[in-house]
Scaffold this active site. Structure first.
Site, PDB file in Angstrom:
ATOM      1  CB  CYS A 113     -35.479 -23.857   4.677  1.00  0.00           C
ATOM      2  SG  CYS A 113     -35.430 -23.144   6.348  1.00  0.00           S
ATOM      3  CB  SER A 114     -36.331 -24.338  -0.091  1.00  0.00           C
ATOM      4  OG  SER A 114     -37.502 -23.612   0.207  1.00  0.00           O
ATOM      5  CB  VAL A 115     -32.367 -28.471   1.577  1.00  0.00           C
ATOM      6  CG1 VAL A 115     -31.773 -29.859   1.346  1.00  0.00           C
ATOM      7  CG2 VAL A 115     -31.278 -27.405   1.445  1.00  0.00           C
ATOM      8  CE  LYS A 117     -39.887 -24.749  -2.524  1.00  0.00           C
ATOM      9  NZ  LYS A 117     -39.647 -24.260  -1.162  1.00  0.00           N
TER      10      LYS A 117
END
Length: 399
Positions: A113-115, A117
């Site tokens: 997921c947003s890791v 980013k």
């Protein structure tokens, strides 16, 4: 139904079958987060031809105790009670603990997921050093297609630091909110009957300003990082997955291919679509801990890592929408500084994904999960206490 029953049978029963209707819902998510490319189209992020060696000095951390929400608990209890799928602990470059749950192995990629980013933000530093990117330039210098959107008035730095004044609410639980429209354009959800399939880039061009100034308030919006990935593609003239492989994944010595989800037009979900193994995520975190160095080779500029540690607008973060998660924190180049006094960094994704880097204890910890709720702050805070408890135990007992 138990997670171990999902996708069992030939064919699986209707209840056990994973589809795009249920793939992000527990217990189906426990299977789909480690088999995402069987649900969505993806592109490979190629590994190194010469993987960097990982050494092990394994010890039993299950009894490590710490206090979370006023209660004393242990690592073993926390693994069992928080839908964890995998945990990797490294200290000074060595693996000291490795745990895998249902269906997971050292070579199983897991959705982070947003890791994603933080990986994207790290890539930006390499492109800057190579003269391919200028973070102070307007986004439209690279992506003129964004001129009529909110992004027409922003800089690349605004994307990196989540300070775009955009009219968008990242509410994962609103059934009719902005996130639903965003997921539909990326193909992560099934379209309502009679609705035409959109695409990520067309959707990004429709987003509008909130009316405030850019650069003043931290406002967490995933679309910012998708635009950042598009900026990289324009700057390099290559697909995002290829750029990431050439500049990070292969140079850091990744042992396994990672992959990233794509929309129907082939646009990468740089904000949240990466799937990777825990060991390679550990390699990535260890590279950050070492100021971008891997076996004597400078993969990421040390100055970029220093800037992440030391900068970031504390006031902008305090006035933003995630100050309640890290009350003294800040955000820079898609990384959270949890506590500026100890300069610990965190890459965090919904449903329980973490890379935690603590310079004070020389630890890198990777944790993946399939938590039922996208955001579960009590569980996040419990794991943050666990990470620090692990680091303190290692520092006292095993050095």
């Amino acid at each position: 139904m138990k997670p171990s029953d999902v996708m069992k049978g030939a064919p699986p029963s209707a209840e056990a079958l994973v589809t795009r209707f249920n793939w992000r819902k527990y217990p189906h998510s426990q299977w789909s987060f480690r088999n995402t490319r069987q649900v969505l189209p993806t592109a490979d992020i190629r590994r190194s031809s010469t993987p960097s060696a990982l050494t092990s000095s394994v010890c039993d951390l299950s009894a490590v105790a710490f206090v979370a929400d006023g209660k004393r608990t242990t690592l073993a209890e926390t693994l069992a009670q928080t839908y964890a799928d995998g945990l990797l602990v490294m200290q000074r470059g060595k693996i000291v603990s490795e745990w895998y749950g249902e269906g997971m192995t050292p070579h199983t990629p897991h959705l982070v997921c947003s890791v994603s980013k933080s990986i994207c933000g790290t890539l930006g530093g390499i492109l800057v050093e190579r003269g391919l990117l200028d973070v102070d330039k307007p986004i439209t210098h690279y992506v003129p297609e964004m001129a009529s959107s909110v992004y027409g008035g922003c800089t690349v730095r605004n994307l990196l630091d989540m300070t775009v004044a955009i009219k968008f609410e990242e509410d994962y639980d609103d059934p009719e909110g902005d996130v639903v429209k965003y997921r539909l354009c990326n193909g992560w959800d099934v379209l309502p009957n009679g609705t035409a399939q959109g695409d990520q880039r067309s959707f990004l061009a429709t987003l509008r300003p909130s009316g405030g100034p850019h650069g003043k308030v931290f406002h967490y919006v995933s679309t910012n990082t998708d635009v950042l990935g598009w900026v990289y593609e324009k700057a390099c003239g290559k697909p995002y997955a290829q750029i990431l492989s050439e500049y990070i994944w292969a140079p850091m010595g990744a042992e396994d291919d990672a992959y990233i989800t794509l929309d129907t037009h082939g646009a990468s979900r740089s904000a949240g679509g990466i799937c990777a193994t825990l060991r390679d995520l550990g390699r990535f975190g260890e590279m950050i801990r070492n100021r971008g160095l891997v076996n004597g080779t400078q993969v990421v500029p040390g100055s970029w890592i220093d800037d992440i540690h030391l900068n970031g607008d504390t006031r902008a973060f305090a006035n933003g929408d995630l100050a309640f998660v890290f009350p003294s924190g800040r955000y820079r180049a898609c990384w959270y500084t949890v506590d500026p006094a100890r300069l610990d960094l965190a890459a965090v994704g919904i449903h329980g994904q973490w890379i935690y880097i603590d310079p004070t204890t020389d630890t890198v910890i990777v944790k993946v999960a399939s938590q039922p709720n996208p955001m579960d702050i009590p569980i996040d805070h419990r794991w943050l206490a666990a990470f620090r408890g692990i680091g303190e135990a290692l520092s006292k007992s095993f050095i």
